[in-house]
Design a protein around this motif. Structure first.
Motif, PDB file in Angstrom:
ATOM      1  N   LEU A  83       0.832  -1.207   0.000  1.00 53.81           N
ATOM      2  CA  LEU A  83       0.000   0.000   0.000  1.00 53.81           C
ATOM      3  C   LEU A  83       0.868   1.259   0.000  1.00 53.81           C
ATOM      4  O   LEU A  83       0.613   2.199  -0.770  1.00 53.81           O
ATOM      5  CB  LEU A  83      -0.932  -0.007   1.218  1.00 53.81           C
ATOM      6  CG  LEU A  83      -1.806   1.218   1.415  1.00 53.81           C
ATOM      7  CD1 LEU A  83      -2.674   1.480   0.191  1.00 53.81           C
ATOM      8  CD2 LEU A  83      -2.664   1.041   2.660  1.00 53.81           C
ATOM      9  N   LEU A  84       1.891   1.276   0.839  1.00 53.16           N
ATOM     10  CA  LEU A  84       2.783   2.438   0.876  1.00 53.16           C
ATOM     11  C   LEU A  84       3.473   2.638  -0.466  1.00 53.16           C
ATOM     12  O   LEU A  84       3.568   3.766  -0.966  1.00 53.16           O
ATOM     13  CB  LEU A  84       3.813   2.268   1.990  1.00 53.16           C
ATOM     14  CG  LEU A  84       3.262   2.397   3.408  1.00 53.16           C
ATOM     15  CD1 LEU A  84       4.273   1.880   4.418  1.00 53.16           C
ATOM     16  CD2 LEU A  84       2.874   3.839   3.707  1.00 53.16           C
ATOM     17  N   ARG A 100       4.207   5.388  -5.727  1.00 52.24           N
ATOM     18  CA  ARG A 100       4.145   5.333  -7.193  1.00 52.24           C
ATOM     19  C   ARG A 100       3.093   6.314  -7.713  1.00 52.24           C
ATOM     20  O   ARG A 100       3.300   6.975  -8.738  1.00 52.24           O
ATOM     21  CB  ARG A 100       3.824   3.921  -7.674  1.00 52.24           C
ATOM     22  CG  ARG A 100       4.903   2.913  -7.294  1.00 52.24           C
ATOM     23  CD  ARG A 100       6.055   2.736  -8.270  1.00 52.24           C
ATOM     24  NE  ARG A 100       6.866   3.847  -8.650  1.00 52.24           N
ATOM     25  CZ  ARG A 100       8.060   4.157  -8.130  1.00 52.24           C
ATOM     26  NH1 ARG A 100       8.566   3.452  -7.156  1.00 52.24           N
ATOM     27  NH2 ARG A 100       8.766   5.172  -8.580  1.00 52.24           N
ATOM     28  N   ALA A 101       1.957   6.390  -7.029  1.00 54.12           N
ATOM     29  CA  ALA A 101       0.908   7.326  -7.447  1.00 54.12           C
ATOM     30  C   ALA A 101       1.413   8.766  -7.356  1.00 54.12           C
ATOM     31  O   ALA A 101       1.188   9.570  -8.260  1.00 54.12           O
ATOM     32  CB  ALA A 101      -0.342   7.142  -6.594  1.00 54.12           C
ATOM     33  N   LEU A 115       0.971   5.556 -12.425  1.00 52.92           N
ATOM     34  CA  LEU A 115      -0.350   5.111 -11.990  1.00 52.92           C
ATOM     35  C   LEU A 115      -0.629   3.644 -12.249  1.00 52.92           C
ATOM     36  O   LEU A 115      -1.333   3.000 -11.470  1.00 52.92           O
ATOM     37  CB  LEU A 115      -1.425   5.989 -12.631  1.00 52.92           C
ATOM     38  CG  LEU A 115      -1.323   7.472 -12.267  1.00 52.92           C
ATOM     39  CD1 LEU A 115      -2.382   8.269 -12.995  1.00 52.92           C
ATOM     40  CD2 LEU A 115      -1.421   7.672 -10.764  1.00 52.92           C
ATOM     41  N   ALA A 116      -0.095   3.068 -13.320  1.00 51.44           N
ATOM     42  CA  ALA A 116      -0.329   1.648 -13.592  1.00 51.44           C
ATOM     43  C   ALA A 116       0.296   0.788 -12.495  1.00 51.44           C
ATOM     44  O   ALA A 116      -0.343  -0.131 -11.969  1.00 51.44           O
ATOM     45  CB  ALA A 116       0.225   1.260 -14.962  1.00 51.44           C
ATOM     46  N   VAL A 117       1.529   1.102 -12.117  1.00 52.75           N
ATOM     47  CA  VAL A 117       2.197   0.353 -11.050  1.00 52.75           C
ATOM     48  C   VAL A 117       1.515   0.632  -9.713  1.00 52.75           C
ATOM     49  O   VAL A 117       1.350  -0.267  -8.889  1.00 52.75           O
ATOM     50  CB  VAL A 117       3.705   0.693 -10.999  1.00 52.75           C
ATOM     51  CG1 VAL A 117       4.377   0.052  -9.798  1.00 52.75           C
ATOM     52  CG2 VAL A 117       4.386   0.239 -12.284  1.00 52.75           C
ATOM     53  N   ALA A 118       1.093   1.868  -9.504  1.00 55.54           N
ATOM     54  CA  ALA A 118       0.389   2.224  -8.274  1.00 55.54           C
ATOM     55  C   ALA A 118      -0.904   1.422  -8.140  1.00 55.54           C
ATOM     56  O   ALA A 118      -1.213   0.899  -7.065  1.00 55.54           O
ATOM     57  CB  ALA A 118       0.082   3.717  -8.258  1.00 55.54           C
TER      58      ALA A 118
END
Length: 161
Positions: A70-71, A76-77, A82-85
């Protein structure tokens, strides 16, 4: 909303636990420091604490694995990946499912909702609704308020770091 006093206490705990070799609690403290760094936008430091979290966490610890996922999703976000997030948030949701960590699961759902909204994915409100249900089930009024605001179209955590 003020993370500074908490961070100072966590840093003191980190020093004490590290000095005494108490790894049982060190993992949780390191994740708290990563959380604080994320909230303050210190993403490189947050990543370092996540790496340290990997090193000091027990090999089979769902809470540690899920919280670190989650962290990392939030990091990443914040960096626009965003895709990896999204993958990380979904991994955290999967790991938390069926556990007693309702608030963390809700946080993962709300994080996913924020990522999806940024990607202009229409699933954002459904994810926030999942977070809302979990926060309400746990009795977390603040988290429920964030989720409700998000479902209604506002920023989920507006006014909080």
């Amino acid at each position: 909303g003020d993370v500074q006093p908490g961070e100072e206490a966590l840093r003191e705990a980190y020093e004490l636990l590290n000095r005494t070799g108490n790894k049982a609690m060190l993992s949780e403290v390191v994740r708290g420091l990563a959380e604080s760094a994320v909230r303050q936008g210190s993403l490189d430091e947050a990543e370092r604490f996540c790496e340290l979290g990997d090193e000091v966490s027990p090999s089979v610890d769902v809470e540690s694995d899920a919280h670190l996922a989650l962290l990392r999703a939030r990091i990443r976000a914040a960096r626009g990946d965003l895709a990896v997030a999204e993958e990380g948030a979904r991994r955290a949701i999967h790991l938390y499912s069926g556990t007693e960590y309702l608030e963390r699961a809700a946080e993962a759902w709300l994080t996913l909702a924020e990522i999806l909204r940024t990607r202009r994915d229409p699933g954002d409100r459904a994810a926030a609704s999942e977070a809302l249900a979990l926060y309400e089930r746990k009795g977390n009024v603040v988290g429920a308020g964030w989720s409700r605001a998000f479902v209604e179209g506002a920023d989920a955590r507006a006014g909080t770091p």
